[in-house]
Design a protein around this motif. Structure first.
Motif, mmCIF file in Angstrom:
data_model
loop_
_atom_site.group_PDB
_atom_site.id
_atom_site.type_symbol
_atom_site.label_atom_id
_atom_site.label_comp_id
_atom_site.label_asym_id
_atom_site.label_seq_id
_atom_site.Cartn_x
_atom_site.Cartn_y
_atom_site.Cartn_z
ATOM 1 N N UNK A 1 32.289 43.087 38.219
ATOM 2 C CA UNK A 1 31.728 41.824 37.747
ATOM 3 C C UNK A 1 32.844 40.865 37.343
ATOM 4 N N UNK A 2 33.855 41.386 36.619
ATOM 5 C CA UNK A 2 34.981 40.545 36.194
ATOM 6 C C UNK A 2 35.678 39.912 37.392
ATOM 7 N N UNK A 3 35.956 40.733 38.407
ATOM 8 C CA UNK A 3 36.659 40.235 39.593
ATOM 9 C C UNK A 3 35.808 39.212 40.343
ATOM 10 N N UNK A 4 34.527 39.472 40.481
ATOM 11 C CA UNK A 4 33.647 38.542 41.198
ATOM 12 C C UNK A 4 33.529 37.205 40.469
ATOM 13 N N UNK A 5 33.474 37.236 39.143
ATOM 14 C CA UNK A 5 33.388 35.991 38.392
ATOM 15 C C UNK A 5 34.685 35.182 38.485
ATOM 16 N N UNK A 6 35.807 35.875 38.487
ATOM 17 C CA UNK A 6 37.082 35.176 38.679
ATOM 18 C C UNK A 6 37.120 34.549 40.064
ATOM 19 N N UNK A 7 36.620 35.285 41.057
ATOM 20 C CA UNK A 7 36.589 34.757 42.430
ATOM 21 C C UNK A 7 35.664 33.546 42.527
ATOM 22 N N UNK A 8 34.519 33.588 41.840
ATOM 23 C CA UNK A 8 33.597 32.449 41.831
ATOM 24 C C UNK A 8 34.264 31.246 41.179
ATOM 25 N N UNK A 9 34.997 31.499 40.107
ATOM 26 C CA UNK A 9 35.717 30.417 39.430
ATOM 27 C C UNK A 9 36.765 29.813 40.369
ATOM 28 N N UNK A 10 37.484 30.657 41.095
ATOM 29 C CA UNK A 10 38.478 30.177 42.061
ATOM 30 C C UNK A 10 37.826 29.365 43.172
ATOM 31 N N UNK A 11 36.695 29.864 43.684
ATOM 32 C CA UNK A 11 36.010 29.184 44.776
ATOM 33 C C UNK A 11 35.494 27.819 44.342
ATOM 34 N N UNK A 12 35.207 27.683 43.047
ATOM 35 C CA UNK A 12 34.626 26.442 42.538
ATOM 36 C C UNK A 12 35.668 25.457 42.020
ATOM 37 N N UNK A 13 36.664 25.968 41.294
ATOM 38 C CA UNK A 13 37.614 25.083 40.608
ATOM 39 C C UNK A 13 39.073 25.294 40.980
ATOM 40 N N UNK A 14 39.363 26.214 41.896
ATOM 41 C CA UNK A 14 40.754 26.464 42.267
ATOM 42 C C UNK A 14 41.336 27.665 41.548
ATOM 43 N N UNK A 15 42.544 28.056 41.918
ATOM 44 C CA UNK A 15 43.126 29.310 41.439
ATOM 45 C C UNK A 15 43.901 29.182 40.129
ATOM 46 N N UNK A 16 44.158 27.969 39.653
ATOM 47 C CA UNK A 16 44.919 27.800 38.427
ATOM 48 C C UNK A 16 43.986 27.594 37.236
ATOM 49 N N UNK A 17 44.173 28.425 36.221
ATOM 50 C CA UNK A 17 43.379 28.348 35.002
ATOM 51 C C UNK A 17 44.312 28.131 33.824
ATOM 52 N N UNK A 18 43.975 27.201 32.952
ATOM 53 C CA UNK A 18 44.752 26.986 31.743
ATOM 54 C C UNK A 18 44.147 27.774 30.592
ATOM 55 N N UNK A 19 45.017 28.448 29.842
ATOM 56 C CA UNK A 19 44.564 29.217 28.693
ATOM 57 C C UNK A 19 45.516 28.999 27.534
ATOM 58 N N UNK A 20 45.022 29.139 26.321
ATOM 59 C CA UNK A 20 45.857 28.932 25.145
ATOM 60 C C UNK A 20 46.521 30.235 24.719
ATOM 61 N N UNK A 21 47.849 30.170 24.531
ATOM 62 C CA UNK A 21 48.626 31.329 24.089
ATOM 63 C C UNK A 21 49.579 30.898 22.979
ATOM 64 N N UNK A 22 49.881 31.835 22.092
ATOM 65 C CA UNK A 22 50.828 31.558 21.007
ATOM 66 C C UNK A 22 52.185 32.141 21.363
ATOM 67 N N UNK A 23 53.200 31.282 21.417
ATOM 68 C CA UNK A 23 54.545 31.736 21.753
ATOM 69 C C UNK A 23 55.192 32.428 20.559
ATOM 70 N N UNK A 24 55.782 33.603 20.762
ATOM 71 C CA UNK A 24 56.477 34.286 19.652
ATOM 72 C C UNK A 24 57.772 33.579 19.262
#
Length: 283
Positions: free
Chosen positions: A93-116
């Motif tokens: 399910x995780x992989x299919x949802x990522x693939x659906x996201x890619x098919x709809x919005x492209x392969x680049x996703x922005x996420x928030x991370x805290x730099x050490x």
């Protein structure tokens, strides 16, 4: 207009050739071992379509996301070759949802991370295509031999099971937040919750067992008989089954990636857990 006339009109629609077409193809981590997969591509991959406007609205419904209904509807729309979405392993399910996201919005996703290095939280780009390529396949070995000679064949958590566990955890968390002091009534509520948790854990265990084969070759698939069996075996055998199910559940979309700190330019590694609910809602 009758149902038959509607169907015929749809089949004769001159716009049909302009309907959605598959945008990409993915291979399931489970290889379809625990699910009924329809027509697959020649190389064993599953076609994935982009979301419709209706799909995007569905994925913005918090209640439907919590109970899993939104994910089920969107996967049925965008991955029609999967016959039984609810019983797909969570890793699929995780992989299919990522693939659906890619098919709809492209392969680049922005996420928030805290730099050490800077101690600050910034947005970083993640290449979803790399995530899909890096996901391990489920191990082919899914059975364990107990000390009593029985062979237990296990399977990873299905999406239905995981959703059930998530809802139970949510209910428990909500109950704890609503209790300001311990009273006899709240104590009863806690006891009820923990009893429910214990019962659910056993149900989940039984549902994660495909079959049990006895030393004389008899195969048992009846869930009631398997539950009685698991209730009666020694703890050492019970732990062996738990360990095998845990091993099968390890395939996930939690990955480690390298990033460059936006402030200092220094490189750091971070574990990234891609939650499909979050990245569809925030899109």
């Amino acid at each position: 207009m009758t149902t038959e006339e509607t169907f015929q009109n749809k089949e004769q629609n001159p716009l049909k050739k302009f309907y959605r077409a598959p945008k990409l193809y993915v291979t399931l981590p489970s290889g379809g071992q625990f699910n009924d997969i329809g027509e697959k591509a020649a190389n064993g991959e599953i076609p994935v379509y982009a979301m419709t406007a209706k799909d995007e609205i569905i994925m913005r419904n918090p209640d439907a996301l919590l109970n899993g209904d939104a994910v089920m509807k969107v996967l049925k729309s965008c991955v029609p070759d999967v016959m039984d979405v609810r019983n797909l392993p969570v890793c699929d399910v995780d992989i299919l949802l990522i693939a659906v996201r890619m098919a709809t919005h492209g392969s680049i996703l922005q996420t928030k991370l805290k730099s050490p290095h800077s101690g600050k939280e910034d947005e970083y780009d993640i290449n979803l295509e790399e995530i899909i390529e890096a996901v391990d396949k489920l191990p082919k070995e899914n059975s364990v031999v107990l000390d009593n000679g029985c062979s237990v064949y296990c399977k990873p958590f299905s999406y239905t099971i995981q959703t059930r566990l998530n809802l139970l955890a949510y209910d428990q968390s909500k109950a704890l937040r609503n209790v300001s002091d311990i009273t006899s009534e709240s104590a009863k509520q806690f006891t009820s919750l923990f009893t429910q948790l214990a019962d659910t854990n056993m149900d989940v265990l039984v549902q994660s067992i495909e079959k049990v084969i006895t030393p004389d070759g008899q195969t048992v698939t009846d869930t009631t008989q398997i539950k009685s069996f698991m209730d009666s075996i020694e703890s050492i055998d019970h732990r062996k089954v738990d360990a095998m199910i845990e091993k099968l559940n390890k395939a996930s979309t939690t990955v480690t990636r390298k990033f460059k700190c936006k402030e200092t330019g220094s490189e750091f590694e971070s574990e990234v857990r891609l939650d499909p609910s979050d990245f569809f809602v925030s899109t």
